[in-house]
Design an enzyme around this catalytic site. Structure first.
Site, PDB file in Angstrom:
ATOM      1  N   THR A  93      22.579  33.752 -36.900  1.00  0.00           N
ATOM      2  CA  THR A  93      21.137  33.591 -36.823  1.00  0.00           C
ATOM      3  C   THR A  93      20.815  32.183 -36.349  1.00  0.00           C
ATOM      4  OG1 THR A  93      21.061  32.983 -39.152  1.00  0.00           O
ATOM      5  CG2 THR A  93      20.673  35.309 -38.621  1.00  0.00           C
ATOM      6  N   LEU A 111      23.676  24.882 -41.762  1.00  0.00           N
ATOM      7  CA  LEU A 111      25.100  24.810 -42.095  1.00  0.00           C
ATOM      8  C   LEU A 111      25.806  23.700 -41.325  1.00  0.00           C
ATOM      9  CD1 LEU A 111      25.840  28.601 -42.470  1.00  0.00           C
ATOM     10  CD2 LEU A 111      25.798  26.897 -44.274  1.00  0.00           C
ATOM     11  N   VAL A 135      18.146  29.526 -37.529  1.00  0.00           N
ATOM     12  CA  VAL A 135      17.948  28.415 -38.460  1.00  0.00           C
ATOM     13  C   VAL A 135      19.208  28.179 -39.296  1.00  0.00           C
ATOM     14  CG1 VAL A 135      16.579  27.571 -40.417  1.00  0.00           C
ATOM     15  CG2 VAL A 135      15.452  28.757 -38.524  1.00  0.00           C
ATOM     16  N   CYS A 136      19.887  29.249 -39.672  1.00  0.00           N
ATOM     17  CA  CYS A 136      21.060  29.138 -40.549  1.00  0.00           C
ATOM     18  C   CYS A 136      22.124  28.226 -39.962  1.00  0.00           C
ATOM     19  CB  CYS A 136      21.648  30.518 -40.835  1.00  0.00           C
ATOM     20  SG  CYS A 136      20.501  31.626 -41.670  1.00  0.00           S
ATOM     21  N   GLN A 137      22.418  28.384 -38.679  1.00  0.00           N
ATOM     22  CA  GLN A 137      23.483  27.547 -38.119  1.00  0.00           C
ATOM     23  C   GLN A 137      23.076  26.086 -38.074  1.00  0.00           C
ATOM     24  OE1 GLN A 137      24.370  29.492 -34.433  1.00  0.00           O
ATOM     25  NE2 GLN A 137      23.054  28.155 -33.259  1.00  0.00           N
TER      26      GLN A 137
END
Length: 188
Positions: A45, A52, A47-49
């Protein structure tokens, strides 16, 4: 979840990038250390990367404070492995990437979205006694700040090690702390 309450043990399958292996972890594996459970909706996805990657960039700083980071989503450990092997941002990760495909742990923390079977962006920090020290939950449209999480962890570690002192707003290590008492009332 309630601050200062001990969290019950749990077990999850993870992808461990350092070992390039899928393995089980449990809360008991982190006893005596701070634990950051960093929930996000899904692999592959947008925003997730970004979140992280920032956690990966700060991972050594979290470890220096005696903390372990474990990212958690409702994907499988095999999906984590595939994402780690395909994304330049996710390749930076050296912390365990936990799989919660049934959403059981997400439900325990109250961040499971039943309608889409995904987690909210929840950050839960457990102290070395597995008690919840602090947490934050965001709408999935709002990314978190790893540097602010690091600052909050620094404050949590400080007050844990310095009973009777508190950290004022925006406190950073080396800055003045406060000792609560009636002599401060109305003078700050």
């Amino acid at each position: 979840m309630q601050v200062d309450k001990k969290f019950p043990n749990f077990s999850l399958e993870t992808y461990n990038p350092q070992k390039e292996a899928v393995e089980k972890i449990s809360l008991k594996d982190f006893e005596g250390r701070w634990l950051i459970l960093f929930f996000y909706p899904a692999d592959f996805t947008f925003v997730c990367q970004t979140e992280l990657e920032k956690m990966a960039d700060n991972y050594a700083k979290f470890q220096k404070l005696g903390a372990e980071v474990v990212s958690v989503s409702t994907d499988t450990a095999f999906a984590h492995c595939a994402w780690h092997n395909s994304s330049p941002a996710i390749k930076k990760i050296n912390f365990p990437m936990a799989a919660d495909p049934t959403g059981a742990l997400c439900k325990e923390f109250g961040i499971y979205i039943d309608s889409v079977c995904l987690a909210l962006r929840g950050t839960f920090v457990l102290n070395p006694q597995s008690e919840l020290s602090f947490f934050e939950v965001n709408n999935n449209d709002i990314g978190r700040n790893a540097e602010e999480l690091l600052r909050k962890l620094e404050a949590a570690v400080f007050v844990k090690e310095n009973a009777g002192l508190v950290c004022p707003a925006s406190w950073h290590p080396g800055q003045k702390t406060l000792k609560p008492g009636v002599d401060l009332i109305g003078k700050i």
